[in-house]
Design a protein around this motif. Structure first.
Motif, PDB file in Angstrom:
ATOM      1  N   LYS A 435       0.850  -1.212   0.000  1.00 63.20           N
ATOM      2  CA  LYS A 435       0.000   0.000   0.000  1.00 63.20           C
ATOM      3  C   LYS A 435       0.877   1.249   0.000  1.00 63.20           C
ATOM      4  N   SER A 436       1.900   1.266   0.837  1.00 57.94           N
ATOM      5  CA  SER A 436       2.783   2.426   0.920  1.00 57.94           C
ATOM      6  C   SER A 436       3.497   2.679  -0.402  1.00 57.94           C
ATOM      7  N   LEU A 437       3.923   1.578  -1.059  1.00 58.93           N
ATOM      8  CA  LEU A 437       4.634   1.719  -2.332  1.00 58.93           C
ATOM      9  C   LEU A 437       3.733   2.239  -3.442  1.00 58.93           C
ATOM     10  N   CYS A 438       2.420   2.047  -3.282  1.00 61.18           N
ATOM     11  CA  CYS A 438       1.467   2.511  -4.299  1.00 61.18           C
ATOM     12  C   CYS A 438       1.066   3.977  -4.102  1.00 61.18           C
ATOM     13  N   GLU A 439       1.345   4.539  -2.938  1.00 61.42           N
ATOM     14  CA  GLU A 439       0.888   5.890  -2.635  1.00 61.42           C
ATOM     15  C   GLU A 439       1.855   6.934  -3.195  1.00 61.42           C
ATOM     16  N   ASN A 440       1.291   7.931  -3.852  1.00 55.83           N
ATOM     17  CA  ASN A 440       2.091   8.987  -4.473  1.00 55.83           C
ATOM     18  C   ASN A 440       2.410  10.040  -3.416  1.00 55.83           C
ATOM     19  N   VAL A 441       3.555   9.906  -2.769  1.00 53.46           N
ATOM     20  CA  VAL A 441       3.876  10.741  -1.604  1.00 53.46           C
ATOM     21  C   VAL A 441       5.286  11.314  -1.727  1.00 53.46           C
ATOM     22  N   HIS A 442       5.595  12.234  -0.804  1.00 48.56           N
ATOM     23  CA  HIS A 442       6.927  12.830  -0.750  1.00 48.56           C
ATOM     24  C   HIS A 442       7.832  12.127   0.260  1.00 48.56           C
ATOM     25  N   LEU A 443       7.221  11.532   1.295  1.00 49.37           N
ATOM     26  CA  LEU A 443       7.994  10.946   2.398  1.00 49.37           C
ATOM     27  C   LEU A 443       7.337   9.656   2.860  1.00 49.37           C
ATOM     28  N   HIS A 444       8.147   8.589   2.976  1.00 46.34           N
ATOM     29  CA  HIS A 444       7.692   7.327   3.559  1.00 46.34           C
ATOM     30  C   HIS A 444       8.187   7.248   4.996  1.00 46.34           C
ATOM     31  N   VAL A 445       7.271   6.924   5.916  1.00 45.70           N
ATOM     32  CA  VAL A 445       7.607   6.750   7.334  1.00 45.70           C
ATOM     33  C   VAL A 445       7.205   5.337   7.723  1.00 45.70           C
ATOM     34  N   TRP A 446       8.197   4.491   7.988  1.00 46.00           N
ATOM     35  CA  TRP A 446       7.942   3.074   8.261  1.00 46.00           C
ATOM     36  C   TRP A 446       8.421   2.714   9.668  1.00 46.00           C
ATOM     37  N   ASP A 447       7.505   2.149  10.475  1.00 48.18           N
ATOM     38  CA  ASP A 447       7.812   1.786  11.856  1.00 48.18           C
ATOM     39  C   ASP A 447       7.925   0.260  11.963  1.00 48.18           C
ATOM     40  N   GLU A 448       9.150  -0.221  12.071  1.00 49.73           N
ATOM     41  CA  GLU A 448       9.450  -1.667  12.121  1.00 49.73           C
ATOM     42  C   GLU A 448       8.701  -2.424  11.009  1.00 49.73           C
ATOM     43  N   PRO A 449       8.964  -2.070   9.758  1.00 53.71           N
ATOM     44  CA  PRO A 449       8.213  -2.662   8.640  1.00 53.71           C
ATOM     45  C   PRO A 449       8.514  -4.130   8.393  1.00 53.71           C
ATOM     46  N   LEU A 450       9.682  -4.622   8.843  1.00 55.89           N
ATOM     47  CA  LEU A 450      10.104  -5.972   8.441  1.00 55.89           C
ATOM     48  C   LEU A 450       9.715  -7.068   9.422  1.00 55.89           C
ATOM     49  N   ASN A 451       9.032  -6.724  10.518  1.00 61.34           N
ATOM     50  CA  ASN A 451       8.604  -7.769  11.455  1.00 61.34           C
ATOM     51  C   ASN A 451       7.827  -8.847  10.714  1.00 61.34           C
TER      52      ASN A 451
END
Length: 492
Positions: A435-451
């Protein structure tokens, strides 16, 4: 030393047409330290549950040891920690427990505090120490690193390196490399065991995959060449057949013996080509069954009109009277990949929430660019439900791109029809990342994404971030991921 023998193991969940395991056989030495790896959804936790006798299966699993599973269920976390330990292992010796806790840098005082008051790291360490007190038990350790900070991961990994007799499910490459001596891998169609750590297994797997890909290409060319030869042979046979009627067509006399000999020769050549084609097809059928595809991912991104996106100057965040962090200062510039590091409880998630617009009490100066669009991946996946089509529509993202990313992250098409709430932990995190990769944004903020996310998918995500260089602020305790990705590390 004793052996755990798995013979002709076949298992499928009720109502499923697909076997998780089919006619699988292997042996495990109970003195080994096994790292258990494989793509999300391949059946790692299922196999541990089969060892524990939770499901019916065909085939046999024989062992002269008992099995203990980590993490075990703690029913009442309000109890004192030593009372929890007594429920798990009533016969423990206090001095032995204190020895194990000392190795894990947990103070004896923790035993007399409510279990719920311990940090996630302390709870993990206490439960591991308790299980390793049991003799003649083989431990099934399922993802102990989730929510452990870098320091705690190193401690637990060093602790396990000096133990033996366990299967460890973890997707942290450095963690595995430090503490295992064998790898148990669930491939697409087989389970294999190999001596060595994860890195050694991965190098061998890449070599095997490259060899099979090269052999497959060679056989494909051979089959094309043989197919062309078969067409030529067929053409020659037609000409020979026509020549049998030579006297009728041209008035000349035909040597029937010569024609018969030539026809037999053509037939023999045709049979030979056919056998070689079948042999080549058979060889190709044995290849590529366990080659892992890791197609490159795509990302939607938009450049921000200013170089500086966010600035924090001596920011402290509060929850009522409690201070989450103090005097934090850093900036986020366009194109930076910033790892926010620090022990659990140091305020990392609070910083991320402040930047994402959550209404938190703070002091200091906090400035964020006007009309800055942010995509946030949280630690929590409990809110995910419904099917993927509805989820894409509700979040305003392109459904075909969303599902394409999930396919590349090893989602089977059958998953698209299921409710997201039934997905594994790793699959749910992949939904949030896609979902995050599909969003047209300026900044990605990921909190422990690899769990919970498998190693191969982690490598794909690494390649994506290195190729497209989005601006990203992230918290992640996988040291190898941080080393490979971060252009800047902020230590809290």
């Amino acid at each position: 030393m004793s052996l755990i023998n798995v013979t002709n193991l076949t298992f499928a969940y009720d109502g499923s047409y697909n076997n998780i395991f089919e006619d699988v056989s292997f042996q495990i030495d109970t003195d080994w330290k096994l790292g258990f790896t494989g793509r999300n959804g391949r059946g790692k936790t299922t196999f541990l549950n089969l060892l524990l006798g939770k499901y019916e299966y065909s085939g046999t699993i024989s062992a002269k040891v008992g099995f203990d599973y980590f993490p075990f269920q703690v029913t009442d976390k309000e109890k004192l920690t030593y009372e929890i330990i007594e429920e798990v292992y009533p016969d423990y010796e206090h001095w032995q427990l204190v020895r194990e806790l000392t190795l894990l840098k947990v103070s004896e005082d923790a035993l007399y505090r409510p279990f719920v008051s311990l940090s996630n790291g302390e709870q993990t360490k206490v439960l591991l120490a308790t299980l390793f007190l049991k003799e003649n038990n083989f431990l099934l350790i399922d993802e102990p690193t989730n929510h452990l900070d870098l320091h705690a991961r190193k401690l637990v990994s060093d602790y396990l390196r000096n133990k033996s007799g366990f299967i460890l499910v973890s997707h942290d490459r450095s963690f595995l490399d430090n503490c295992v001596d064998h790898i148990l891998a669930i491939n697409k169609t087989t389970i294999e065991i190999q001596q060595g750590n994860f890195s050694a297994w991965w190098e061998n797997k890449k070599r095997q995959d490259d060899f099979e890909l090269a052999e497959n290409e060679k056989l494909r060319k051979d089959m094309r060449r043989l197919s062309e030869a078969a067409k030529r042979t067929s053409g020659w046979s037609d000409e020979v057949e026509k020549s049998k009627n030579g006297t009728r067509n041209s008035g000349s006399k035909v040597d029937k013996g010569y024609v018969g000999h030539k026809a037999a020769k053509m037939m023999k050549r045709s049979k030979s080509i056919e056998q070689r084609q079948l042999a080549a097809a058979d060889e190709r059928g044995k290849l590529l069954k366990n080659v892992e595809t890791a197609d490159s991912l795509k990302i939607s991104q938009t450049a921000y009109h200013k170089s500086r996106l966010v600035e924090l100057d001596r920011v402290s965040i509060f929850y009522g009277e409690k201070e989450a962090c103090r005097d934090v200062s850093f900036t986020i510039e366009r194109g930076e990949r910033i790892a926010l590091s620090g022990r659990n409880g140091s305020g990392k998630s609070s910083i991320l929430k402040l930047i994402c617009g959550e209404d938190l009490a703070y002091t200091g100066n906090f400035r964020i660019g006007s009309q800055l669009r942010i995509s946030y991946v949280s630690q929590d996946t409990s809110h995910l439900q419904g099917n993927l089509t509805d989820y894409a529509r509700a979040n305003g993202i392109d459904e075909s791109l969303f599902k394409s990313i999930l396919r590349k992250l090893d989602f089977a098409r059958v998953q698209f029809e299921k409710d997201i709430s039934s997905f594994s932990g790793g699959q749910k995190k992949k939904v949030l990342i896609a979902k995050s990769l599909c969003e047209n944004v300026h900044l990605h903020v990921w909190d422990e994404p690899l769990n919970f996310i498998d190693v191969i998918s982690r490598m794909q995500i690494e390649e994506l971030l290195l190729e497209h260089e989005p601006t990203i602020l992230f918290v992640e305790h996988d040291s190898e991921f941080c080393d490979n990705i971060a252009t800047k590390i902020i230590e809290l």
